[in-house]
Design a protein around this motif. Structure first.
Motif, mmCIF file in Angstrom:
data_model
loop_
_atom_site.group_PDB
_atom_site.id
_atom_site.type_symbol
_atom_site.label_atom_id
_atom_site.label_comp_id
_atom_site.label_asym_id
_atom_site.label_seq_id
_atom_site.Cartn_x
_atom_site.Cartn_y
_atom_site.Cartn_z
ATOM 1 N N ARG A 189 27.035 -58.132 31.790
ATOM 2 C CA ARG A 189 27.491 -59.534 31.931
ATOM 3 C C ARG A 189 28.663 -59.695 30.758
ATOM 4 O O ARG A 189 29.386 -60.622 31.269
ATOM 5 N N LEU A 190 28.505 -58.974 29.660
ATOM 6 C CA LEU A 190 29.280 -59.549 28.432
ATOM 7 C C LEU A 190 30.921 -59.291 28.823
ATOM 8 O O LEU A 190 31.570 -60.112 28.200
ATOM 9 N N PRO A 191 31.085 -58.375 29.441
ATOM 10 C CA PRO A 191 32.575 -58.139 29.737
ATOM 11 C C PRO A 191 33.288 -59.130 30.674
ATOM 12 O O PRO A 191 34.335 -59.645 30.219
ATOM 13 N N PHE A 192 32.597 -59.701 31.269
ATOM 14 C CA PHE A 192 33.062 -60.996 32.127
ATOM 15 C C PHE A 192 33.299 -62.106 31.245
ATOM 16 O O PHE A 192 34.289 -62.855 31.236
ATOM 17 N N VAL A 193 32.406 -62.446 30.312
ATOM 18 C CA VAL A 193 32.464 -63.419 29.428
ATOM 19 C C VAL A 193 33.607 -63.181 28.278
ATOM 20 O O VAL A 193 34.425 -64.392 28.109
ATOM 21 N N ALA A 194 33.857 -62.132 27.942
ATOM 22 C CA ALA A 194 34.948 -61.850 26.965
ATOM 23 C C ALA A 194 36.446 -61.678 27.642
ATOM 24 O O ALA A 194 37.105 -62.178 27.098
ATOM 25 N N ILE A 195 36.252 -61.597 29.047
ATOM 26 C CA ILE A 195 37.682 -61.643 29.693
ATOM 27 C C ILE A 195 37.888 -63.112 30.116
ATOM 28 O O ILE A 195 38.972 -63.444 30.044
ATOM 29 N N TRP A 240 30.586 -60.900 20.079
ATOM 30 C CA TRP A 240 30.434 -60.069 18.683
ATOM 31 C C TRP A 240 28.779 -59.789 18.373
ATOM 32 O O TRP A 240 28.473 -58.638 18.093
ATOM 33 N N LEU A 241 28.106 -60.964 18.347
ATOM 34 C CA LEU A 241 26.980 -60.756 17.835
ATOM 35 C C LEU A 241 25.964 -60.206 18.820
ATOM 36 O O LEU A 241 25.101 -59.706 18.629
ATOM 37 N N MET A 242 26.202 -60.702 20.126
ATOM 38 C CA MET A 242 25.522 -60.059 21.208
ATOM 39 C C MET A 242 25.664 -58.454 21.185
ATOM 40 O O MET A 242 24.711 -57.881 21.605
ATOM 41 N N GLY A 243 26.779 -58.113 21.195
ATOM 42 C CA GLY A 243 27.030 -56.703 21.158
ATOM 43 C C GLY A 243 26.142 -55.913 19.883
ATOM 44 O O GLY A 243 26.085 -54.757 20.205
ATOM 45 N N ARG A 244 25.785 -56.412 18.901
ATOM 46 C CA ARG A 244 25.005 -56.011 17.867
ATOM 47 C C ARG A 244 23.666 -56.111 17.938
ATOM 48 O O ARG A 244 22.914 -55.729 17.154
ATOM 49 N N THR A 245 23.237 -56.980 19.101
ATOM 50 C CA THR A 245 21.740 -57.270 19.086
ATOM 51 C C THR A 245 21.031 -56.624 20.242
ATOM 52 O O THR A 245 21.501 -56.319 21.542
ATOM 53 N N PRO A 246 19.908 -55.974 19.578
ATOM 54 C CA PRO A 246 19.231 -55.054 20.854
ATOM 55 C C PRO A 246 18.544 -56.024 21.862
ATOM 56 O O PRO A 246 17.970 -57.078 21.674
ATOM 57 N N ARG A 247 18.785 -55.415 23.103
ATOM 58 C CA ARG A 247 18.022 -56.360 24.364
ATOM 59 C C ARG A 247 17.748 -55.290 25.328
ATOM 60 O O ARG A 247 18.055 -54.297 25.576
ATOM 61 N N PRO A 248 16.880 -55.795 26.356
ATOM 62 C CA PRO A 248 16.245 -54.785 27.250
ATOM 63 C C PRO A 248 17.285 -54.364 28.298
ATOM 64 O O PRO A 248 18.372 -55.119 28.431
ATOM 65 N N ALA A 288 33.704 -69.836 19.986
ATOM 66 C CA ALA A 288 32.406 -69.582 20.169
ATOM 67 C C ALA A 288 32.138 -68.730 20.893
ATOM 68 O O ALA A 288 31.104 -67.876 20.562
ATOM 69 N N VAL A 289 32.779 -68.431 21.984
ATOM 70 C CA VAL A 289 32.518 -67.079 22.745
ATOM 71 C C VAL A 289 32.857 -65.873 21.975
ATOM 72 O O VAL A 289 32.094 -64.689 22.470
ATOM 73 N N GLY A 290 33.835 -65.828 21.165
ATOM 74 C CA GLY A 290 34.015 -64.674 20.351
ATOM 75 C C GLY A 290 33.113 -64.323 19.338
ATOM 76 O O GLY A 290 32.793 -63.141 19.447
ATOM 77 N N SER A 291 32.428 -65.353 18.855
ATOM 78 C CA SER A 291 31.525 -64.857 17.959
ATOM 79 C C SER A 291 30.230 -64.544 18.665
ATOM 80 O O SER A 291 29.514 -63.626 18.422
ATOM 81 N N PHE A 292 29.981 -65.101 19.837
ATOM 82 C CA PHE A 292 28.846 -64.604 20.746
ATOM 83 C C PHE A 292 28.924 -63.387 21.152
ATOM 84 O O PHE A 292 27.936 -62.688 21.285
ATOM 85 N N GLY A 319 31.063 -74.012 23.623
ATOM 86 C CA GLY A 319 32.489 -73.922 23.723
ATOM 87 C C GLY A 319 32.976 -74.316 25.110
ATOM 88 O O GLY A 319 33.888 -75.123 25.486
ATOM 89 N N LEU A 320 31.981 -73.891 26.163
ATOM 90 C CA LEU A 320 32.262 -74.343 27.374
ATOM 91 C C LEU A 320 32.068 -75.694 27.839
ATOM 92 O O LEU A 320 33.176 -76.323 28.533
ATOM 93 N N ALA A 321 31.178 -76.124 27.257
ATOM 94 C CA ALA A 321 30.679 -77.625 27.543
ATOM 95 C C ALA A 321 31.840 -78.344 26.977
ATOM 96 O O ALA A 321 32.427 -79.426 27.668
ATOM 97 N N LEU A 322 32.331 -78.157 25.631
ATOM 98 C CA LEU A 322 33.366 -78.893 25.058
ATOM 99 C C LEU A 322 34.599 -78.870 25.958
ATOM 100 O O LEU A 322 35.183 -79.894 26.121
ATOM 101 N N SER A 323 34.996 -77.668 26.464
ATOM 102 C CA SER A 323 36.252 -77.837 26.891
ATOM 103 C C SER A 323 36.441 -78.332 28.450
ATOM 104 O O SER A 323 37.076 -79.091 28.896
ATOM 105 N N ILE A 324 35.229 -78.195 29.047
ATOM 106 C CA ILE A 324 35.253 -78.629 30.401
ATOM 107 C C ILE A 324 34.952 -80.254 30.258
ATOM 108 O O ILE A 324 35.414 -80.965 31.393
ATOM 109 N N THR A 325 34.302 -80.724 29.363
ATOM 110 C CA THR A 325 34.316 -82.435 29.321
ATOM 111 C C THR A 325 35.615 -82.885 28.824
ATOM 112 O O THR A 325 35.998 -83.840 29.480
ATOM 113 N N VAL A 326 36.504 -82.209 27.987
ATOM 114 C CA VAL A 326 37.678 -82.630 27.823
ATOM 115 C C VAL A 326 38.397 -82.561 28.961
ATOM 116 O O VAL A 326 39.339 -83.731 29.341
#
Length: 416
Positions: A92-98, A200-208, A194-198, A34-41
């Motif tokens: 990290r995720l709060p910054f991405v979501a905002i 949501w899915l990352m919030g449900r994914t176990p991570r260190p 793209a970022v919204g899906s990420f 999503g970010l690459a598409l938008s910044i390329t445009v």
């Protein structure tokens, strides 16, 4: 040193990625798309819109170079903050979501403004949101990805980036032919999806658990200054990465204008050609990670810079379509590698609790290049308008791109 064996970079080359790692890398790539598409445009097609309000390529370069200004001002602040922040989503995720909705708002505004000032304000809003989201997101890679597969991780990310870039290059011009708002509105919707899906899915994914830092912005800036003065490998990376981004920034900003105003092609034709080149960029990006893990990141980057920079002499000096077409694959494949591997060069040099800050360091070097590339490209085009009459001076941007890329070659061996 480039030809030497680099076993420390090949530790992960002998094993395949696990299913868990494959899922993680696929998930981490969503925001990149999503970010690459938008910044390329923005970087590729906004100059065409801005051309309605100014004939100065220098002003257009300054406008697109605002990305670099944002990259110099925001990354360290946001990166350090994400190192320190503690929430149930992590730091990290709060910054991405905002950041993503702010960037999307700037994109939509670009489609409807009717003045150069309005475009400048919309661009500023977009880049603020972009860097608020991007820096903490980028720091998730060293947070979550083992170093022995870092090359393939960056290659996977580059596939997403190449897909977003290619879709933007191919579809942006076609949508722009329908109306000014079309490419910017569509890219905003893709970014949010793209970022919204990420998120949501990352919030449900176990991570260190994230390693947190206690350092503040002022301390980090002093530390980064010390790194530039006293750490030769990181200083070499900073300068080399800035040169690569300078070259890519000038190319993205003026390649469509070079084809439409310099070579006389129609916008739709130019978009299709650039879209075809984007497929080769995707091939270079997709293969770079495995090559880097097998043969060494430094070696692959070195030869990619040669393949990227040397053929630029052809479009600089000639308007022959067959010669330009012949040089295109090398430039595109080399560019794909330079879009994917630089962060993999930096990752082994990053302390575990400083991922956000050193991701900011990476982006400051990137921002310096992104800021200077469009500006120097615009100045070169203006200065060469009387020397390169066949392309109205636009071929001069190839000189900026090629010289910047090749100037990085002596620095690559020092990034250890």
């Amino acid at each position: 040193m480039i030809a030497a064996s680099e076993p420390e970079e090949q530790a992960g080359a002998g094993r395949g990625l696990s299913r868990k790692e494959l899922r993680l890398l696929a998930l981490l790539g969503l925001p990149t798309f999503g970010l690459a598409l938008s910044i390329t445009v923005v970087s590729t097609y906004l100059p065409t819109v801005a051309r309605q309000f100014t004939a100065s390529t220098t002003i257009i370069g300054l406008l697109i170079g605002g990305e670099g200004l944002g990259a110099v001002a925001l990354p360290i602040v946001v990166g350090v903050w994400s190192d320190r922040l503690r929430t149930r989503w992590g730091g990290r995720l709060p910054f991405v979501a905002i950041g993503a909705p702010i960037a999307a708002a700037g994109l939509v505004a670009m489609g409807f403004v009717g003045s150069l000032t309005g475009i400048a304000v919309a661009v500023a809003v977009f880049f603020v949101g972009y860097f608020v989201a991007y820096e903490p997101y980028r720091a998730l890679y060293p947070d979550l990805v083992p170093d022995e597969v870092a090359g393939r991780a960056q290659s996977t990310q580059a596939i997403w980036r190449g897909s977003g870039t290619g879709l933007a290059l191919l579809g942006g011009g076609l949508l722009l032919a329908l109306g000014q708002a079309a490419p910017f509105t569509v890219s905003a919707l893709v970014l949010l999806a793209a970022v919204g899906s990420f998120a949501w899915l990352m919030g449900r994914t176990p991570r260190p658990e994230q390693r947190h830092s206690s350092m503040r912005v002022g301390e980090t800036i002093r530390e980064m200054t010390g790194v530039l003065l006293h750490d030769p490998p990181l200083r070499a990376f900073f300068c080399a990465n800035a040169l690569w981004e300078l070259s890519l920034g000038a190319l993205k900003t003026f390649v469509i204008l070079w084809m439409t105003r310099g070579l006389g092609l129609k916008l739709g034709t130019a978009s299709l050609i650039v879209g075809g080149a984007a497929l080769l960029i995707l091939v270079g990006a997709a293969t770079s990670g495995r090559l880097a893990d097998r043969f060494g990141r430094h070696r692959v980057v070195f030869w990619s810079v040669v393949a990227f920079g040397l053929p630029m002499a052809i479009p600089l000096l000639s308007t022959s379509h067959p010669l330009i077409v012949a040089s295109g694959p090398c430039i595109a494949l080399g560019g794909g590698v330079l879009m994917s591997l630089p962060f993999a060069l930096l990752q082994p040099l990053m302390p575990a609790d400083r991922h956000g800050a050193l991701t900011g360091y990476y982006s400051v070097s990137r921002g310096l290049g992104v800021m200077l590339g469009p500006l120097l490209g615009g100045v070169a085009v203006s200065a060469a308008s009387g020397l390169l009459d066949a392309t109205q001076g636009y071929a001069a941007m190839w000189a900026v791109c090629g010289v910047a890329a090749l100037a990085s070659l002596p620095l690559i061996a020092k990034i250890r």
